[in-house]
Design an enzyme around this catalytic site. Sequence first.
Site, short mmCIF file in Angstrom:
data_model
loop_
_atom_site.label_atom_id
_atom_site.label_comp_id
_atom_site.label_asym_id
_atom_site.label_seq_id
_atom_site.Cartn_x
_atom_site.Cartn_y
_atom_site.Cartn_z
N HIS A 308 0.85 -1.19 0.00
CA HIS A 308 0.00 0.00 0.00
C HIS A 308 0.88 1.24 0.00
O HIS A 308 1.94 1.24 0.62
CB HIS A 308 -0.91 0.02 1.24
CG HIS A 308 -2.07 0.93 1.08
ND1 HIS A 308 -2.01 2.27 1.37
CD2 HIS A 308 -3.32 0.71 0.59
CE1 HIS A 308 -3.18 2.82 1.10
NE2 HIS A 308 -3.98 1.90 0.62
N ASP A 366 -7.99 -5.10 -0.31
CA ASP A 366 -8.51 -5.71 -1.53
C ASP A 366 -8.28 -7.21 -1.57
O ASP A 366 -9.00 -7.93 -2.26
CB ASP A 366 -7.87 -5.06 -2.76
CG ASP A 366 -8.41 -3.67 -2.97
OD1 ASP A 366 -9.59 -3.46 -2.66
OD2 ASP A 366 -7.66 -2.80 -3.40
N1 CMC Z 1 4.43 -7.25 -5.10
C1 CMC Z 1 5.76 -7.28 -5.19
N2 CMC Z 1 6.56 -6.21 -4.96
C2 CMC Z 1 5.96 -5.07 -4.62
C3 CMC Z 1 4.56 -4.95 -4.50
C4 CMC Z 1 3.79 -6.11 -4.74
N3 CMC Z 1 2.45 -6.06 -4.64
N4 CMC Z 1 4.24 -3.68 -4.13
C5 CMC Z 1 5.37 -3.03 -4.04
N5 CMC Z 1 6.43 -3.86 -4.33
C6 CMC Z 1 7.85 -3.52 -4.27
C7 CMC Z 1 8.26 -2.69 -5.49
O1 CMC Z 1 8.74 -3.50 -6.53
C8 CMC Z 1 9.31 -1.81 -4.91
O2 CMC Z 1 10.51 -2.54 -4.83
P1 CMC Z 1 11.93 -1.78 -5.00
O3 CMC Z 1 12.03 -0.85 -3.85
O4 CMC Z 1 12.92 -2.90 -4.95
O5 CMC Z 1 11.88 -1.07 -6.33
C9 CMC Z 1 8.86 -1.54 -3.47
O6 CMC Z 1 8.03 -2.66 -3.14
C10 CMC Z 1 8.05 -0.25 -3.32
O7 CMC Z 1 7.04 -0.23 -4.34
P2 CMC Z 1 6.37 1.10 -4.89
O8 CMC Z 1 5.69 0.80 -6.19
O9 CMC Z 1 7.38 2.21 -4.88
O10 CMC Z 1 5.32 1.39 -3.76
P3 CMC Z 1 4.09 2.33 -3.90
O11 CMC Z 1 3.82 2.84 -2.54
O12 CMC Z 1 4.26 3.34 -4.97
O13 CMC Z 1 2.94 1.32 -4.40
C11 CMC Z 1 1.02 -0.01 -4.55
C12 CMC Z 1 1.82 0.97 -3.68
C13 CMC Z 1 -0.29 -0.32 -3.81
C14 CMC Z 1 0.66 0.66 -5.90
C15 CMC Z 1 1.85 -1.30 -4.78
O14 CMC Z 1 2.19 -1.90 -3.55
C16 CMC Z 1 1.14 -2.30 -5.68
O15 CMC Z 1 1.25 -2.17 -6.92
N6 CMC Z 1 0.41 -3.27 -5.08
C17 CMC Z 1 -0.39 -4.20 -5.86
C18 CMC Z 1 -1.69 -3.53 -6.24
C19 CMC Z 1 -2.66 -3.41 -5.09
O16 CMC Z 1 -2.88 -4.36 -4.33
N7 CMC Z 1 -3.26 -2.21 -4.97
C20 CMC Z 1 -4.31 -1.98 -3.95
C21 CMC Z 1 -3.94 -0.95 -2.97
S1 CMC Z 1 -5.10 -0.91 -1.63
C22 CMC Z 1 -6.54 -0.25 -2.32
C23 CMC Z 1 -6.60 1.21 -2.32
O17 CMC Z 1 -6.49 1.82 -1.24
O18 CMC Z 1 -6.79 1.77 -3.43
#
Ligand code: CMC
Length: 431
Positions: A308, A366
Site C-alpha cells: 500500500h 482488496d
Molecule cells: N508485489 C511485489 N513487490 C511489490 C509490491 C507487490 N504487490 N508492491 C510493491 N512492491 C515492491 C516494489 O517492486 C518496490 O521494490 P523496489 O524498492 O525494490 O523497487 C517496493 O516494493 C516499493 O514499491 P512502490 O511501487 O514504490 O510502492 P508504492 O507505494 O508506490 O505502491 C502499490 C503501492 C499499492 C501501488 C503497490 O504496492 C502495488 O502495486 N500493489 C499491488 C496492487 C494493489 O494491491 N493495490 C491496492 C492498494 S489498496 C486499495 C486502495 O487503497 O486503493
Amino acid sequence: MADDNRTATLTFDNKKVDLPIHSPSVGPDVLDIRKLYGQGGVFTFDPGYTSTASCESSITFIDGDEGVLLHRGYPIDQLAEKSHYLEVCYLLLYGELPEGDQLEDFESRVTSHTMLHEQMMFFFRGFRRDAHPMALMTGVVGAMSAFYHDSTDIADPWQREVATIRLIAKMPTIAAMAYKFTIGQPFVYPRNDLDYSSNFLRMCFAVPSEDYEVNPILSRAMDRIFTLHADHEQNASTSTVRLASSSGANPFACIAAGIACLWGPAHGGANQACLEMLKEIGTVDRIPEFIARAKDKNDPFRLMGFGHRVYKNFDPRATVLKQSADEVLELLGVENNPTLQVAKALEAAALADPYFAEKKLFPNVDFYSGIILEAMGFPTSMFTPIFAVSRTVGWISQWKEMIADPAMKIGRPRQLYTGATYRDYVDVENR
Ligand code: CMC
C-alpha cells in the site's frame, strides 16, 4: 489549520524564502509553499504527490506507519464493529455521529431515492452485454447529469444536498443493474423495506421467478465491505473527483471521473486483479513460482492485493475484513474452494518471506474483500463496482468540503519540462 507563526527557510541561489509551517490536528507538519514560485521563482517536483498535501481536510486521517484510519476522529475498527454503512455515511458527510432521529431521517431520505429514472433503463441497453460493469457505471453515473438537472447547480447548497442523497441512494441500483445487464437477467428494482446492503444483495442475486431471502450474515459482511471502503482521504480517485470538481463541473460528472480512476488495477481494480491472479496461480504448489516472480526485479509481476502507498505496517481495514472473510467462508462452507485455498496459502507464504517483510508488503483490504466477494458469488468484474458504491460517500464528502472551502481554486499542477526548446516549424519537404 493552526498557524503558530513558525516558518522554514529555504535558501538557494542567493535567495531566501520563508515558508510558513502549518500544524495539523494530528499528523506531520505541513510546509506552505504557495508563495514559493512568486518569491523564489521555482516549482517543487513531486510526481505521485508522495510529499504533497493537496488540500486541507477534516474528514479522514491516516497514519500509515501505525496502521491508523480515523473518520472524523473515530477509528475504523470501532466503526466496522459498532456502526453500519449509512451511519458512517452520515458521519463522513456531516461531521458528527447522528443523534435522536437524525439517522432515521437520513436513511429515509436515502431510501426514497433508490429508484432510477425509468428512461435510464434504456440507456443501459445501449451497451454491449460483454461490457465491464465499471464501463457501464462510468457512463450511467456521468449520464445522471442528463437526468437530474435540478441537482447540478453546485452553487446551491440545497441542490448539492439532493445530488449527495441521489448518488448514495442510486449507486447500488446502478451497480446491480450493470451486473444484471451483463449477465442477461432482468433488472431487479430496489426494495425500500430492506436495509442498504440487503437491498443491494437482493438487486444483484434475486430473479423474478424465485423468492430470494437475504442471509443476515452475508448482509452484515456486505455492509462491512461498504463501511471499510467508505473513504480513504486523498487517494487517486478522490483527488480525481476534487480536481474535476475544482473546475466547477457538476457532481455526477465528477463522480463519474472518480469511478474511471478507481477502475485502475493499482487502485480499486486491485481486488479484481487479485482474484484473477489467484485463479492464474490455480494450485498451491505453484505459489513459490509466483512469489519468485514478484521478487524478480526484471519481472513486472506484482502480488496483487499486497502493499500500500500509505500503510507500511498493516492495513487496519484488512485486519477487520480478514475476520469477516473467515466468518463468511465458514457460513458458506466453501473452505475447499481452490481459489480460496490458494489465497490462504499465498497469504501465509508471503507473510513468512523476508522480501515482503523488508519492503513492508502485507495483504491489503482488496486481498480479503476479493475473497469474501468471490465466496458470496460475485464475479470478479463486480468487485470494483462494489468498491465504487462504497467510496461514493467519501468522494461526495470530500467534494462538499471542497466546494464549501473559500480557499478553493481550480487545480492546476505545474511541471518539470524536459522537452524541446523553441524551434521553428520546418516544411515537410525539408524534414
Ligand atoms: N508485489 C511485489 N513487490 C511489490 C509490491 C507487490 N504487490 N508492491 C510493491 N512492491 C515492491 C516494489 O517492486 C518496490 O521494490 P523496489 O524498492 O525494490 O523497487 C517496493 O516494493 C516499493 O514499491 P512502490 O511501487 O514504490 O510502492 P508504492 O507505494 O508506490 O505502491 C502499490 C503501492 C499499492 C501501488 C503497490 O504496492 C502495488 O502495486 N500493489 C499491488 C496492487 C494493489 O494491491 N493495490 C491496492 C492498494 S489498496 C486499495 C486502495 O487503497 O486503493
